[in-house]
Design a protein around this motif. Structure first.
Motif, PDB file in Angstrom:
ATOM      1  N   ALA A  10      37.773  17.471  -9.413  1.00  0.00           N
ATOM      2  CA  ALA A  10      39.018  17.775  -8.700  1.00  0.00           C
ATOM      3  C   ALA A  10      38.795  17.807  -7.196  1.00  0.00           C
ATOM      4  CB  ALA A  10      39.588  19.109  -9.181  1.00  0.00           C
ATOM      5  N   VAL A  11      37.625  18.270  -6.769  1.00  0.00           N
ATOM      6  CA  VAL A  11      37.325  18.319  -5.338  1.00  0.00           C
ATOM      7  C   VAL A  11      36.978  16.926  -4.812  1.00  0.00           C
ATOM      8  CG1 VAL A  11      35.671  19.188  -3.632  1.00  0.00           C
ATOM      9  CG2 VAL A  11      36.625  20.737  -5.330  1.00  0.00           C
ATOM     10  N   LEU A  12      36.184  16.178  -5.569  1.00  0.00           N
ATOM     11  CA  LEU A  12      35.784  14.842  -5.117  1.00  0.00           C
ATOM     12  C   LEU A  12      36.928  13.837  -5.163  1.00  0.00           C
ATOM     13  CD1 LEU A  12      32.270  14.488  -6.776  1.00  0.00           C
ATOM     14  CD2 LEU A  12      32.787  14.832  -4.361  1.00  0.00           C
ATOM     15  N   TYR A  13      37.762  13.951  -6.172  1.00  0.00           N
ATOM     16  CA  TYR A  13      38.853  12.990  -6.353  1.00  0.00           C
ATOM     17  C   TYR A  13      40.187  13.716  -6.482  1.00  0.00           C
ATOM     18  CZ  TYR A  13      34.865  10.072  -7.541  1.00  0.00           C
ATOM     19  OH  TYR A  13      33.674   9.421  -7.529  1.00  0.00           O
ATOM     20  N   PRO A  14      40.693  14.271  -5.387  1.00  0.00           N
ATOM     21  CA  PRO A  14      41.986  14.958  -5.477  1.00  0.00           C
ATOM     22  C   PRO A  14      43.094  13.966  -5.837  1.00  0.00           C
ATOM     23  CG  PRO A  14      41.248  14.810  -3.197  1.00  0.00           C
ATOM     24  CD  PRO A  14      40.146  14.289  -4.049  1.00  0.00           C
ATOM     25  N   ASP A  15      44.070  14.438  -6.586  1.00  0.00           N
ATOM     26  CA  ASP A  15      45.157  13.569  -7.046  1.00  0.00           C
ATOM     27  C   ASP A  15      45.857  12.863  -5.899  1.00  0.00           C
ATOM     28  OD1 ASP A  15      44.646  14.182  -9.644  1.00  0.00           O
ATOM     29  OD2 ASP A  15      46.300  15.599  -9.875  1.00  0.00           O
ATOM     30  N   ALA A  16      45.970  13.509  -4.769  1.00  0.00           N
ATOM     31  CA  ALA A  16      46.705  12.922  -3.655  1.00  0.00           C
ATOM     32  C   ALA A  16      46.026  11.664  -3.125  1.00  0.00           C
ATOM     33  CB  ALA A  16      46.853  13.945  -2.529  1.00  0.00           C
ATOM     34  N   ASP A  17      44.707  11.540  -3.279  1.00  0.00           N
ATOM     35  CA  ASP A  17      43.972  10.400  -2.743  1.00  0.00           C
ATOM     36  C   ASP A  17      43.480   9.444  -3.817  1.00  0.00           C
ATOM     37  OD1 ASP A  17      44.227  11.599  -0.259  1.00  0.00           O
ATOM     38  OD2 ASP A  17      42.251  12.523  -0.314  1.00  0.00           O
ATOM     39  N   GLN A  18      43.653   9.776  -5.078  1.00  0.00           N
ATOM     40  CA  GLN A  18      42.990   9.070  -6.167  1.00  0.00           C
ATOM     41  C   GLN A  18      43.603   7.705  -6.475  1.00  0.00           C
ATOM     42  OE1 GLN A  18      43.184  10.660 -10.257  1.00  0.00           O
ATOM     43  NE2 GLN A  18      40.975  10.881 -10.018  1.00  0.00           N
ATOM     44  N   LEU A  19      42.705   6.737  -6.679  1.00  0.00           N
ATOM     45  CA  LEU A  19      43.081   5.407  -7.134  1.00  0.00           C
ATOM     46  C   LEU A  19      42.170   5.045  -8.295  1.00  0.00           C
ATOM     47  CD1 LEU A  19      44.501   2.611  -6.894  1.00  0.00           C
ATOM     48  CD2 LEU A  19      42.619   1.962  -5.366  1.00  0.00           C
ATOM     49  N   ALA A  20      42.762   4.610  -9.386  1.00  0.00           N
ATOM     50  CA  ALA A  20      41.999   4.156 -10.544  1.00  0.00           C
ATOM     51  C   ALA A  20      42.367   2.700 -10.814  1.00  0.00           C
ATOM     52  CB  ALA A  20      42.314   5.008 -11.767  1.00  0.00           C
ATOM     53  N   VAL A  21      41.353   1.887 -11.108  1.00  0.00           N
ATOM     54  CA  VAL A  21      41.569   0.478 -11.435  1.00  0.00           C
ATOM     55  C   VAL A  21      40.960   0.233 -12.810  1.00  0.00           C
ATOM     56  CG1 VAL A  21      41.160  -1.914 -10.756  1.00  0.00           C
ATOM     57  CG2 VAL A  21      41.505  -0.165  -8.995  1.00  0.00           C
ATOM     58  N   TYR A  22      41.748  -0.369 -13.697  1.00  0.00           N
ATOM     59  CA  TYR A  22      41.328  -0.618 -15.075  1.00  0.00           C
ATOM     60  C   TYR A  22      41.332  -2.113 -15.364  1.00  0.00           C
ATOM     61  CZ  TYR A  22      42.454   4.316 -15.524  1.00  0.00           C
ATOM     62  OH  TYR A  22      42.504   5.675 -15.342  1.00  0.00           O
ATOM     63  N   LEU A  23      40.489  -2.535 -16.304  1.00  0.00           N
ATOM     64  CA  LEU A  23      40.436  -3.924 -16.749  1.00  0.00           C
ATOM     65  C   LEU A  23      40.711  -3.973 -18.242  1.00  0.00           C
ATOM     66  CD1 LEU A  23      39.679  -6.951 -16.285  1.00  0.00           C
ATOM     67  CD2 LEU A  23      37.343  -6.309 -16.902  1.00  0.00           C
ATOM     68  N   SER A  24      41.619  -4.870 -18.644  1.00  0.00           N
ATOM     69  CA  SER A  24      41.889  -5.072 -20.068  1.00  0.00           C
ATOM     70  C   SER A  24      42.020  -6.566 -20.326  1.00  0.00           C
ATOM     71  CB  SER A  24      43.169  -4.347 -20.494  1.00  0.00           C
ATOM     72  OG  SER A  24      44.293  -4.932 -19.867  1.00  0.00           O
ATOM     73  N   ILE A  25      41.892  -6.928 -21.603  1.00  0.00           N
ATOM     74  CA  ILE A  25      41.958  -8.341 -21.981  1.00  0.00           C
ATOM     75  C   ILE A  25      42.971  -8.522 -23.104  1.00  0.00           C
ATOM     76  CG2 ILE A  25      40.680 -10.284 -22.936  1.00  0.00           C
ATOM     77  CD1 ILE A  25      38.202  -9.221 -21.676  1.00  0.00           C
ATOM     78  N   ASP A  26      43.928  -9.432 -22.879  1.00  0.00           N
ATOM     79  CA  ASP A  26      44.871  -9.825 -23.921  1.00  0.00           C
ATOM     80  C   ASP A  26      44.510 -11.195 -24.479  1.00  0.00           C
ATOM     81  OD1 ASP A  26      46.459  -7.622 -24.075  1.00  0.00           O
ATOM     82  OD2 ASP A  26      48.086  -8.422 -22.855  1.00  0.00           O
ATOM     83  N   ALA A  27      43.455 -11.782 -23.941  1.00  0.00           N
ATOM     84  CA  ALA A  27      43.055 -13.131 -24.317  1.00  0.00           C
ATOM     85  C   ALA A  27      41.690 -13.107 -24.988  1.00  0.00           C
ATOM     86  CB  ALA A  27      43.021 -14.012 -23.078  1.00  0.00           C
ATOM     87  N   ALA A  28      41.547 -12.276 -25.986  1.00  0.00           N
ATOM     88  CA  ALA A  28      40.242 -12.045 -26.607  1.00  0.00           C
ATOM     89  C   ALA A  28      39.615 -13.330 -27.150  1.00  0.00           C
ATOM     90  CB  ALA A  28      40.369 -11.022 -27.723  1.00  0.00           C
ATOM     91  N   ASP A  29      40.427 -14.253 -27.633  1.00  0.00           N
ATOM     92  CA  ASP A  29      39.886 -15.487 -28.213  1.00  0.00           C
ATOM     93  C   ASP A  29      39.676 -16.580 -27.174  1.00  0.00           C
ATOM     94  OD1 ASP A  29      40.003 -14.246 -30.664  1.00  0.00           O
ATOM     95  OD2 ASP A  29      41.971 -15.064 -31.139  1.00  0.00           O
ATOM     96  N   THR A  30      40.247 -16.395 -25.976  1.00  0.00           N
ATOM     97  CA  THR A  30      40.199 -17.477 -25.007  1.00  0.00           C
ATOM     98  C   THR A  30      39.372 -17.178 -23.762  1.00  0.00           C
ATOM     99  OG1 THR A  30      42.223 -16.693 -23.981  1.00  0.00           O
ATOM    100  CG2 THR A  30      42.443 -18.372 -25.695  1.00  0.00           C
ATOM    101  N   PHE A  31      38.951 -15.929 -23.560  1.00  0.00           N
ATOM    102  CA  PHE A  31      38.168 -15.607 -22.367  1.00  0.00           C
ATOM    103  C   PHE A  31      37.236 -14.440 -22.647  1.00  0.00           C
ATOM    104  CE2 PHE A  31      37.421 -13.852 -18.102  1.00  0.00           C
ATOM    105  CZ  PHE A  31      37.015 -15.008 -17.441  1.00  0.00           C
ATOM    106  N   ASN A  32      36.010 -14.555 -22.154  1.00  0.00           N
ATOM    107  CA  ASN A  32      35.000 -13.527 -22.322  1.00  0.00           C
ATOM    108  C   ASN A  32      34.528 -13.102 -20.929  1.00  0.00           C
ATOM    109  OD1 ASN A  32      33.259 -11.876 -23.724  1.00  0.00           O
ATOM    110  ND2 ASN A  32      31.645 -13.415 -23.804  1.00  0.00           N
ATOM    111  N   VAL A  33      34.828 -11.873 -20.509  1.00  0.00           N
ATOM    112  CA  VAL A  33      34.458 -11.382 -19.184  1.00  0.00           C
ATOM    113  C   VAL A  33      32.961 -11.112 -19.130  1.00  0.00           C
ATOM    114  CG1 VAL A  33      34.754  -9.506 -17.526  1.00  0.00           C
ATOM    115  CG2 VAL A  33      36.718 -10.337 -18.803  1.00  0.00           C
ATOM    116  N   THR A  34      32.306 -11.652 -18.102  1.00  0.00           N
ATOM    117  CA  THR A  34      30.873 -11.404 -17.922  1.00  0.00           C
ATOM    118  C   THR A  34      30.575 -10.576 -16.680  1.00  0.00           C
ATOM    119  OG1 THR A  34      30.612 -13.514 -16.776  1.00  0.00           O
ATOM    120  CG2 THR A  34      30.163 -13.483 -19.156  1.00  0.00           C
TER     121      THR A  34
END
Length: 174
Positions: free
Chosen positions: A55-79
């Motif tokens: 909570a001290v290191l990442y206060p909500d007011a400053d927090q940014l989260a970036v996520y990665l997901s794949i909808d193309a499981a059969d067509t692309f493999n992230v390396t």
């Protein structure tokens, strides 16, 4: 100090007082039971302290989260992925087969969790991988967003263009 931090500090203080109080009073428990109670109290306190630290290191007011997901499981493999925020490299990672498998099965990877100031920012992600035909592919996806006073989250999604059977890359603010 925000309400979340205050409640965590109060919880740690109460846990400490309860733990010290249980040590100072005579109990009907055996020394082994006292030790187990003490260890349990320490584990609870450690969890509260870790939550306070986040909570001290990442206060909500400053927090940014970036996520990665794949909808193309059969067509692309992230390396690999490289993430830049406002031109500064903030994250770079190579994906193991285990992580690739988790993404293919619908998992989501938290690529970045950090602080950014309120205002306009640009994110650029370079995603490398192999397509369905085994060809190596590296694409970039960029987005500009306005950081508000609340926590922000952005999803980088790898999809598929059904007409060409090629991967598509999209950044969406959640």
């Amino acid at each position: 100090m925000n309400q979340n931090i205050q409640s965590i500090i109060a919880s740690v203080a109460l846990s400490t007082m309860a733990l010290l109080g249980s040590m100072s009073t005579a109990s009907a428990q055996s020394p082994d039971e006292d030790l187990q109670t003490f260890k349990g109290g320490l584990v609870d306190m450690a969890a509260d302290i870790k939550e306070l630290e986040l909570a001290v290191l990442y206060p909500d007011a400053d927090q940014l989260a970036v996520y990665l997901s794949i909808d193309a499981a059969d067509t692309f493999n992230v390396t690999a992925i490289t993430l830049m925020v406002d031109g500064e490299k903030v994250h770079s990672a190579l994906y193991t087969e285990y992580q690739q498998d988790a993404l293919r099965r619908g998992g989501v990877d938290r690529v970045f969790l950090g602080d950014v100031e309120v205002g306009e920012h640009q994110i650029i992600a370079y995603i490398s991988g192999t397509d369905a035909r085994g060809r190596k592919t590296k694409r970039g996806v960029a987005t500009t967003f306005i950081k508000a006073a609340d926590a922000n989250a952005i999803e980088l999604k790898v999809g598929v263009d059904t007409s060409s059977n090629r991967p598509t890359f999209v950044a969406t603010e959640l």
